[in-house]
Design a protein around this motif. Sequence first.
Motif, PDB file in Angstrom:
ATOM      1  N   ARG A  36       4.746  -9.024  -5.315  1.00 30.17           N
ATOM      2  CA  ARG A  36       3.753  -8.138  -5.918  1.00 30.17           C
ATOM      3  C   ARG A  36       2.771  -7.702  -4.843  1.00 30.17           C
ATOM      4  O   ARG A  36       2.394  -8.479  -3.969  1.00 30.17           O
ATOM      5  CB  ARG A  36       2.987  -8.842  -7.046  1.00 30.17           C
ATOM      6  N   SER A  37       2.349  -6.430  -4.934  1.00 30.67           N
ATOM      7  CA  SER A  37       1.368  -5.913  -3.989  1.00 30.67           C
ATOM      8  C   SER A  37      -0.027  -6.340  -4.427  1.00 30.67           C
ATOM      9  O   SER A  37      -0.224  -6.880  -5.528  1.00 30.67           O
ATOM     10  CB  SER A  37       1.438  -4.386  -3.956  1.00 30.67           C
ATOM     11  N   THR A  38      -1.006  -6.092  -3.563  1.00 33.52           N
ATOM     12  CA  THR A  38      -2.393  -6.409  -3.912  1.00 33.52           C
ATOM     13  C   THR A  38      -2.865  -5.582  -5.098  1.00 33.52           C
ATOM     14  O   THR A  38      -3.817  -5.948  -5.785  1.00 33.52           O
ATOM     15  CB  THR A  38      -3.314  -6.166  -2.708  1.00 33.52           C
ATOM     16  N   ALA A  39      -2.179  -4.438  -5.356  1.00 32.09           N
ATOM     17  CA  ALA A  39      -2.524  -3.600  -6.506  1.00 32.09           C
ATOM     18  C   ALA A  39      -1.839  -4.076  -7.786  1.00 32.09           C
ATOM     19  O   ALA A  39      -2.015  -3.473  -8.846  1.00 32.09           O
ATOM     20  CB  ALA A  39      -2.143  -2.146  -6.226  1.00 32.09           C
ATOM     21  N   GLY A  40      -1.031  -5.145  -7.679  1.00 26.73           N
ATOM     22  CA  GLY A  40      -0.394  -5.700  -8.850  1.00 26.73           C
ATOM     23  C   GLY A  40       0.952  -5.118  -9.199  1.00 26.73           C
ATOM     24  O   GLY A  40       1.493  -5.403 -10.272  1.00 26.73           O
ATOM     25  N   MET A  41       1.538  -4.300  -8.301  1.00 28.02           N
ATOM     26  CA  MET A  41       2.829  -3.679  -8.567  1.00 28.02           C
ATOM     27  C   MET A  41       3.949  -4.508  -7.949  1.00 28.02           C
ATOM     28  O   MET A  41       3.778  -5.107  -6.881  1.00 28.02           O
ATOM     29  CB  MET A  41       2.866  -2.269  -7.983  1.00 28.02           C
TER      30      MET A  41
ATOM     31  N   SER B 145       1.148   8.079 -17.191  1.00 27.33           N
ATOM     32  CA  SER B 145       0.534   6.884 -16.613  1.00 27.33           C
ATOM     33  C   SER B 145       0.924   5.688 -17.456  1.00 27.33           C
ATOM     34  O   SER B 145       0.705   5.665 -18.678  1.00 27.33           O
ATOM     35  CB  SER B 145      -0.989   7.023 -16.575  1.00 27.33           C
TER      36      SER B 145
ATOM     37  N   PRO C 289      -1.792  -0.509 -15.515  1.00 26.99           N
ATOM     38  CA  PRO C 289      -1.728  -1.504 -14.435  1.00 26.99           C
ATOM     39  C   PRO C 289      -0.384  -2.235 -14.417  1.00 26.99           C
ATOM     40  O   PRO C 289       0.110  -2.669 -15.450  1.00 26.99           O
ATOM     41  CB  PRO C 289      -2.879  -2.463 -14.773  1.00 26.99           C
ATOM     42  N   GLY C 290       0.198  -2.329 -13.224  1.00 23.97           N
ATOM     43  CA  GLY C 290       1.476  -3.012 -13.086  1.00 23.97           C
ATOM     44  C   GLY C 290       2.678  -2.123 -13.331  1.00 23.97           C
ATOM     45  O   GLY C 290       3.808  -2.518 -13.068  1.00 23.97           O
TER      46      GLY C 290
END
Length: 266
Positions: free
Chosen positions: A89-94, A173, A176-177
């Motif tokens: 997971r990235s720091t952006a939560g993806m 959209s 998040p995630g």
Amino acid sequence: MPIGRETPTHSELAQLLRGRIERGEIRAGDTLPPITDLMDEYEVSRSTVRSAITQLASEGVVRTAGRKGTIVQPRPERRRIRRSQVVTRSTAGMYVFPAASYADEVWVTHGTPKASHEAAPPVVTDVFELEAGARVLRRRRVMSPEGEPPFQIVDTWLSPQAVEDAPRIAEPSTGPGGYLDRLEEAGHGPIQWTEHTQARMPSSEEARLLEMPTALPVLQIALVGCSGRDNQPLEVTIRVIPADRVELVSELVRDESAAWPREGRQ
């Protein structure tokens, strides 16, 4: 041309010119010699020279520029896809999958990402067990490292069951995630993936979006995500990358049977 040598065909002439380019005799940004010079040098007809140049242009080696002549194209930088088989997971939560990028590289989307129902290719209808040509929700992005031309097309196809269980994945959209978190929140977590890689020729649309010639193959990397609840396929994400822009790199690990030194030997 040496005495006794047969006059080259247009394909042979294209190969001769390609060799001069690869050896650096004609560099990226240079123009090829005028057609009349090539006719004299290789003792061929005008049509043979033109056909050879057309072949090189279709392969992306050169481009014609009107009165400026035929210009040698720079060779695209090859990026490495390391087959670590690790999803993070990235720091952006993806979720982050093995990709054709370098560390700290910023990637951007060309144009506006689209979510629409489209006629799915066979690889998708086969996985979802749908009729040929069935319309399936597709989320499309065209991406590249920042400041570079389009590098890859990313198409995510989502099954009818996935859309029914998590309607928000059809919206522009997904929150998040991203769509994967919406699917896992809907009871399909943890999703498990299988990767399928093949080489093929591009469609005319893919060649246009990637600004590449149709004569060059592409690398297709398809990721099939299956539900953690019932193991049914929910998504097929297909990355399409011009084959001359990427290479696959895998680290080989020794099994115990291949350990060194061999048992019983010094």
